[in-house]
Design a protein around this motif. Sequence first.
Motif, PDB file in Angstrom:
ATOM      1  N   GLN A  82     -13.019  -2.876  -6.622  1.00 36.98           N
ATOM      2  CA  GLN A  82     -13.234  -1.594  -6.564  1.00 36.98           C
ATOM      3  C   GLN A  82     -14.248  -1.319  -5.251  1.00 36.98           C
ATOM      4  N   GLY A  83     -14.010  -0.406  -4.236  1.00 36.44           N
ATOM      5  CA  GLY A  83     -15.022  -0.012  -3.382  1.00 36.44           C
ATOM      6  C   GLY A  83     -15.151  -0.772  -2.098  1.00 36.44           C
ATOM      7  N   GLU A  84     -14.300  -1.828  -2.239  1.00 38.17           N
ATOM      8  CA  GLU A  84     -14.309  -2.840  -0.972  1.00 38.17           C
ATOM      9  C   GLU A  84     -13.544  -2.146   0.010  1.00 38.17           C
ATOM     10  N   ILE A  85     -14.307  -2.712   1.185  1.00 37.34           N
ATOM     11  CA  ILE A  85     -13.464  -2.359   2.623  1.00 37.34           C
ATOM     12  C   ILE A  85     -12.255  -3.157   2.653  1.00 37.34           C
ATOM     13  N   ALA A  86     -11.247  -2.375   2.763  1.00 36.38           N
ATOM     14  CA  ALA A  86      -9.928  -2.906   2.865  1.00 36.38           C
ATOM     15  C   ALA A  86      -8.633  -2.476   4.194  1.00 36.38           C
ATOM     16  N   VAL A  87      -7.873  -3.132   4.466  1.00 33.82           N
ATOM     17  CA  VAL A  87      -6.882  -2.486   5.281  1.00 33.82           C
ATOM     18  C   VAL A  87      -5.600  -2.334   4.246  1.00 33.82           C
ATOM     19  N   VAL A  88      -5.149  -0.955   4.564  1.00 38.36           N
ATOM     20  CA  VAL A  88      -4.403  -0.604   3.757  1.00 38.36           C
ATOM     21  C   VAL A  88      -3.053   0.011   4.670  1.00 38.36           C
ATOM     22  N   ARG A  89      -1.934  -0.258   4.221  1.00 40.50           N
ATOM     23  CA  ARG A  89      -0.950   0.070   4.946  1.00 40.50           C
ATOM     24  C   ARG A  89      -0.206   1.412   4.198  1.00 40.50           C
ATOM     25  N   ILE A  90      -0.029   2.263   5.020  1.00 47.50           N
ATOM     26  CA  ILE A  90       0.672   3.711   4.260  1.00 47.50           C
ATOM     27  C   ILE A  90       1.927   3.780   5.067  1.00 47.50           C
ATOM     28  N   GLY A  91       2.962   3.604   4.709  1.00 47.99           N
ATOM     29  CA  GLY A  91       4.329   3.674   5.439  1.00 47.99           C
ATOM     30  C   GLY A  91       4.320   2.769   6.628  1.00 47.99           C
ATOM     31  N   ASP A  92       4.145   3.360   7.801  1.00 44.74           N
ATOM     32  CA  ASP A  92       4.064   2.295   8.792  1.00 44.74           C
ATOM     33  C   ASP A  92       2.821   2.451   9.594  1.00 44.74           C
ATOM     34  N   GLU A  93       1.752   3.073   8.959  1.00 45.83           N
ATOM     35  CA  GLU A  93       0.294   2.962   9.390  1.00 45.83           C
ATOM     36  C   GLU A  93      -0.405   2.054   8.752  1.00 45.83           C
ATOM     37  N   ALA A  94      -1.380   1.492   9.413  1.00 50.27           N
ATOM     38  CA  ALA A  94      -2.475   0.747   8.911  1.00 50.27           C
ATOM     39  C   ALA A  94      -3.586   1.443   9.209  1.00 50.27           C
ATOM     40  N   THR A  95      -4.673   1.339   7.946  1.00 45.87           N
ATOM     41  CA  THR A  95      -5.788   1.944   8.015  1.00 45.87           C
ATOM     42  C   THR A  95      -6.993   1.075   7.508  1.00 45.87           C
ATOM     43  N   VAL A  96      -8.121   1.209   7.774  1.00 42.91           N
ATOM     44  CA  VAL A  96      -9.182   0.467   7.264  1.00 42.91           C
ATOM     45  C   VAL A  96     -10.179   1.728   6.572  1.00 42.91           C
ATOM     46  N   LYS A  97     -10.281   1.569   5.178  1.00 40.33           N
ATOM     47  CA  LYS A  97     -10.998   2.215   4.247  1.00 40.33           C
ATOM     48  C   LYS A  97     -11.892   1.534   3.206  1.00 40.33           C
ATOM     49  N   ARG A  98     -12.565   2.181   2.437  1.00 40.47           N
ATOM     50  CA  ARG A  98     -13.120   1.697   1.196  1.00 40.47           C
ATOM     51  C   ARG A  98     -11.785   2.096   0.025  1.00 40.47           C
ATOM     52  N   PHE A  99     -11.868   1.043  -0.531  1.00 37.44           N
ATOM     53  CA  PHE A  99     -10.676   1.199  -1.569  1.00 37.44           C
ATOM     54  C   PHE A  99     -11.123   1.384  -2.914  1.00 37.44           C
ATOM     55  N   PHE A 100     -10.454   2.480  -3.674  1.00 42.12           N
ATOM     56  CA  PHE A 100     -10.720   2.769  -4.986  1.00 42.12           C
ATOM     57  C   PHE A 100      -9.390   3.105  -5.805  1.00 42.12           C
TER      58      PHE A 100
END
Lengths: 203, 203
Positions: free
Chosen positions: B144-162
């Motif tokens: 919870q709350g760690e900074i992650a690389v997340v793939r949404i569809g074909d895009e990759a983004t860096v955010k805090r994940f909850f």
Amino acid sequence: MRKITDRQKQVLEYICDFIDEHSYAPSIRDIQKHFGLKSTKGVKDHIDRLVDKGYLNRKEGTARALKVIRDDTKAIKKVPLVGTVAAGLPLLAEENIEDYLPVSADMGRTEGMFFLRVNGDSMINAAILDGDLVLVRPQPFVEQGEIAVVRIGDEATVKRFFRFDSRIELLPENPDFEPIVYWDEDEDIRVVGKVTAVLRTLE
Amino acid sequence: MRKITDRQKQVLEYICDFIDEHSYAPSIRDIQKHFGLKSTKGVKDHIDRLVDKGYLNRKEGTARALKVIRDDTKAIKKVPLVGTVAAGLPLLAEENIEDYLPVSADMGRTEGMFFLRVNGDSMINAAILDGDLVLVRPQPFVEQGEIAVVRIGDEATVKRFFRFDSRIELLPENPDFEPIVYWDEDEDIRVVGKVTAVLRTLE
DNA sequence: CTCCTACCTATACATATGTTTACTTCTAAA
DNA sequence: TTTAGAAGTAAACATATGTATAGGTAGGAG
């Protein structure tokens, strides 16, 4: 004298690739086979020339004792990590070296450079946090407003550097901190170098 | 089975030092001489054991073909830099690899890790700026709350994940940006990995 | 043309180097 | 005490590998 032929370049590249893959150098016969040659002599000629031209280093009579000097592609250099320096200069005294960190050679000259651990939050708005490592290139002057490592007496600090006539201002990047102002003859103050990169480890 | 004797440690250290100095491995007889032994057999025994215990790698029958696996001191690993990934996954397709950057091995396992260039200012308050490189360790879940690389569809983004039940929130670290909220079955969303380090080059 | 260099073949030599067999010594665990 | 492993000596052996000698071919510079 410096330039190498296409063939020599091929040989050099193969040597680099081989070392990358095996972490030891190829023997002359390894190279021979790779290029489909039927004699070892040609290979030795190439190596001799690469040595002459300063691209390779070799220990004569020793197996697999090739060392790539100039790759013209890329390389890695080790840069010392000087701890959270405060007192106890000169900065690069061996006793201060905590570790060595790898740096891409294509970051430019790394001779003389070192890492420094940043202490405190004064540069937080420049995205430099407490505990971050900054890569420092030693130089006696920096441009107006550049982030520099400055030595004040026995302390080292990281700040934005400004000079107006004989007044020196060290600006933190944090509204909670006050600018530090010095006059030339005021104190023993000296620019150590310029901050060239920032490295932070999470977890 | 893992531990090595003091003598074996001495041998391993010598091998490491030798490689550091010469950039090629010592021969068995080099080691023999250094330790003042009168037979090569003892050395070979040590190397055999160091290989067995996973500290060394060797190509049998090949001169100076030793490779240090576990130094217990330090080593360098190369991590690929995947460009500013947006479309065009899978992330680690070879075509996407722009470069390889050196990383200290004492940063832990680097297998599978990669660098990613961050696009935009959405993580500015986490001291991650536009253009910074983040070191990513691939893993399907993050805390919870760690900074992650997340793939949404074909895009990759860096955010805090909850994650709250079936709701996923990606929180930027910049008040100018809005949180991104998804529901499990909403879209093709997947955690790529966790941000492990940040590297920024100034100049 | 002549000379030089880059590049290559063929063959051989010398030694640097990994590997092996047979024993010895010492220490610690069983 | 016995057993087992760590560490080492001694003496060879096999080959991986650097080096050398003697040429050969092609292309460019003079």
